[in-house]
Scaffold this active site. Sequence first.
Site, PDB file in Angstrom:
ATOM      1  N   GLY A   1       0.828  -1.193   0.000  1.00 27.04           N
ATOM      2  CA  GLY A   1       0.000   0.000   0.000  1.00 27.04           C
ATOM      3  C   GLY A   1       0.867   1.250   0.000  1.00 27.04           C
ATOM      4  CB  CYS A   2       0.174   4.684  -1.149  1.00 25.13           C
ATOM      5  SG  CYS A   2      -1.480   4.919  -0.462  1.00 25.13           S
TER       6      CYS A   2
END
Lengths: 334, 334, 334, 334
Positions: free
Chosen positions: B143-144
């Site tokens: 995920g970012c």
Amino acid sequence: MISVGIIGASGYTGGELLRLLENHREVEVVSATSRQYSGVPVSRVHPHLQDTDLKFEDVGAGEIDADLVFTATPHGASMKIVPQLIERGIRVVDLSGDYRFDDTETYEEWYGIEHESPLDAVYGLPEIHREEIASADLVANPGCFPTGAILACLPLVYEKIADTFIIDSKTGVSGAGVKPTALTHYPHCSDNVIPYNVTGHRHTPEIRQELSRLNPVRLSFTPHLVPVTRGILTTAHTFLLEDLKQGEIADIFRGFYDGEPFVRVVEGIPGLSAVRGSNFCHIGCFDVDDNQRAVIVSAIDNLVKGASGQAIQNMNIMFGFREVEGLDFPGMYP
Amino acid sequence: MISVGIIGASGYTGGELLRLLENHREVEVVSATSRQYSGVPVSRVHPHLQDTDLKFEDVGAGEIDADLVFTATPHGASMKIVPQLIERGIRVVDLSGDYRFDDTETYEEWYGIEHESPLDAVYGLPEIHREEIASADLVANPGCFPTGAILACLPLVYEKIADTFIIDSKTGVSGAGVKPTALTHYPHCSDNVIPYNVTGHRHTPEIRQELSRLNPVRLSFTPHLVPVTRGILTTAHTFLLEDLKQGEIADIFRGFYDGEPFVRVVEGIPGLSAVRGSNFCHIGCFDVDDNQRAVIVSAIDNLVKGASGQAIQNMNIMFGFREVEGLDFPGMYP
Amino acid sequence: MISVGIIGASGYTGGELLRLLENHREVEVVSATSRQYSGVPVSRVHPHLQDTDLKFEDVGAGEIDADLVFTATPHGASMKIVPQLIERGIRVVDLSGDYRFDDTETYEEWYGIEHESPLDAVYGLPEIHREEIASADLVANPGCFPTGAILACLPLVYEKIADTFIIDSKTGVSGAGVKPTALTHYPHCSDNVIPYNVTGHRHTPEIRQELSRLNPVRLSFTPHLVPVTRGILTTAHTFLLEDLKQGEIADIFRGFYDGEPFVRVVEGIPGLSAVRGSNFCHIGCFDVDDNQRAVIVSAIDNLVKGASGQAIQNMNIMFGFREVEGLDFPGMYP
Amino acid sequence: MISVGIIGASGYTGGELLRLLENHREVEVVSATSRQYSGVPVSRVHPHLQDTDLKFEDVGAGEIDADLVFTATPHGASMKIVPQLIERGIRVVDLSGDYRFDDTETYEEWYGIEHESPLDAVYGLPEIHREEIASADLVANPGCFPTGAILACLPLVYEKIADTFIIDSKTGVSGAGVKPTALTHYPHCSDNVIPYNVTGHRHTPEIRQELSRLNPVRLSFTPHLVPVTRGILTTAHTFLLEDLKQGEIADIFRGFYDGEPFVRVVEGIPGLSAVRGSNFCHIGCFDVDDNQRAVIVSAIDNLVKGASGQAIQNMNIMFGFREVEGLDFPGMYP
């Protein structure tokens, strides 16, 4: 492989030259000058360029040694540097306004400076002057507004379809350079639209000069500062001399720019984010209203096609490299 | 040269994959799928990609033919697509959350979905799992927020210098995807800072999982939406277990990330604009206050190192390409 | 009706005082001073104030004649002006940091200036010191960050529910004042999030002083510049000493601030745009995670409740006007 | 004291009506309708309005009881509501386009809707129609672009100094309303300038109608979306029929608008931030170039003078209140 120097490398156009040349396979940057930051690593001033070992040097035009020098210096400063470089046999792409005009009078009138050292130069818009650029020793890199405005009007002037233009341009704030001012102070220019130099901007005669080479034009120009970091959106309003429809105008543009490596005639309306960070100019719209007014819209990144990218494109042409070398990547959306 | 497909190519991460792969010398994109835009030229949806002839196709996991497929699909959707691809011998980098967790229970608890088809996958953060990625058939792209947060904390956890973290992250709006919502409506999120999922964001267990592999941590995470297009600025607050000074912490980070192609330990404070558009993670700050609280700041582009760039980095590792192929260019400042 | 002077009226807080006093029914502004703009109409510098005939004057503390003077001067400058005003029997609300500290040592340590003229002053946060403000001759108007931070933590400290705080604040750029700098240059701070004075911001001891009056605290503070014109969003992370749920914390806040004219405990998450231009402080969130970490979020307009609005609120209290006079209007959303 | 209802109160113009009426001394808001939010407290939808006890109601035009109703409904919807209100003896200010045109054909052509129920209405631009507004039962509140454009051109048309206009307008995103769309999605419209309805915007015939009442005009109009929350900056380009200088044009404007409570002819260039949140229209610039092209620039807040503020101004005129009641405060800068 050629060696390249950048005089005035600490500003935004200097930073863009360094960013774009990092992946250019034919070029080595041998010198990046800055009086203010002499001795400072480039990565301190340009925080995105962490992988270069270059340091800024305080080197003058008489000492710098390179096959080509980009002078990313303000108008008035370039005229003191460029002649010496040319004399020493160094080819130059000058990013200032000092060598853009055919006649010195126009320059002196609009810039309010006496020109100390006029020289023969080629106006570096490849879409008009590609052949002269190839053999030039001094290329005057176009202004940011003129790049967007000329490309939006050129086919219509060439075809004598229009001769009266009102150019309403919107520029990102990076066009004002790296130096903080009251105009570029965030609380002042964010959430705002600020017309400036409404009828007296120095890029006006530059746009007129290049279009008038083809046919006479009556052209008015007004720039606006918008809360955008990069990009110039040019809205060119013109009254058509012939009864043309949107599709016909689009066809004229497609024909005119066929084969151009960095001009794209797009479906719909060009967007700044579609060209962000790239050397492309997108042109589109072509709507005509019931007053025979046509609207042409162009979009460029003011720091790339409007400055450093176009300078590299000119260098590529001057040295016989692939014209797109170092520049063949798309914009960044969103 | 390998062939690559992108499932879910019309969103922002799909667009970034297409942008970045345009200059990748080892890859040909053979398919870009989109149900909504089937038959539409890619250039209509991604206005910056004017030079591709690709059209979106409505092709399923059972028909797509490629050496590798990026599944840029939402969580819940990937689990219905990935198993079929793997079965057909296609290697996959999945950009959703579906395969990021060691245990299915954690996924189901935080995502509120039953997992239909768990598979062995490698968590695709090269800075931790480079070797397993090389031989993996399925890589779960991080995920970012976890990318920025894990990289900011990892050396401290590894060295047992800290075990309690408060991660206060600020993300650009592109992280919310291409779909308009009330949250991402310009008049709502511009000129604003919006905390959301304050104690319940799904990236929390992902960050905890990866850091806890090394040593136990007590970690709290809160994201904020800021009026920025791209980028995640992570402020990691931690209480040091040892009496360390700023320079010592910086040295630990420099040692830990020595040789990493995309992590840079910078002087001063990392900025979003220094990594904009690039695959780099900048880490810096390292200040310590009189409460023994240290602050580590990391900056990434959420769409690049936080998504599509890292996915390509993973692909490069999986196929033995240069790890930086297609990604070796700096960020765009300003 | 009282007469009011503003020393240092050309900056943003001066402009806000003028804007807000324009509709105050008990006040006449008799003097607005500025050395730089002496003789210039106020409407030239504050373009929104077209209907005032005031001109800036270069009048010193020895000559200005008014019932109350707002000193909207930088720290270090106020200490040279305020004593003279007080001596002449003029009541003062000082917007600088010069008179905010109980002990001069703390001031001198954090501000790095020797204090020339300490005086007895009341810290002008009405929610704590309303009664002393009423009779004070000198009110030290709180800093912008402290206003948002103290109001977010106060009930928890009072109730001894928490004693350890990490304050992660996000401020709009107007907080940096009207003077252009490299930090506030649009291309630098737009599309960016910039932590600064990460562990050494001068507002830290101010926050600590006021909270510690009630009970001891261990408090860390880090501010960030965000691309917002006005507003401070404070995210207060704290570890609860008791096992409380979100609703219970909300109730504590509602009880504590019951009757306060400018504090609103809101459902959900406070937004900057909800308080924009107004004197309100919105407080909300109250989420607790599985680490017993609670998150309190407050939102103020840094120029109003964080500066000029609060200064007027203090004046209203000092002179026995309705506390909300001139300030009883809501924020501007969107 | 009159009673007022707002039909369609959950959008931005509804929110502005509620915000501005909160301090109006002659008005009580007795009903705020919304189908979607029926039963929901107004403070949930309009987070700045924490101090109202109003809840949205789902009340139709046949039941609402008030001295005046603002219909903040979309075009096409108003025509189904307004006739019933008028019939019931309720005076109406309609914020849609449904009643702005003298002839139904123009409406139907530009809006593409059949008009079900034409009625006599007065075009609610007080600077033109103040007297008819005073006695009107139905006032058609002007569009946002027309307000800025008409006020910028009116004196020149009246004086027959110009008859050809190119109106290049830049609007903030709140003009698009509260509903999220692809156009108003933050990552799309931030850092961008987006021309739209380039030659076919519905406000074109409205601007033409009002100016042509005085003298014939040939007028072209193009709007642009800019990354601004509130405000319309109108750049009116025109070719002068007489040889006038900047100061002479300014004098004409000052004479024409003398005594107008909400029009200010300013020195220099009007700014959006100078009128932000207020009912003022600032007009300035008046530059003339060597093509006899003059540039007039006007600035308004699209939600106030461009919508809800003007609606209240109309109400004040209709009921004989002070024209500035509830609106006499300056804009918010910065």
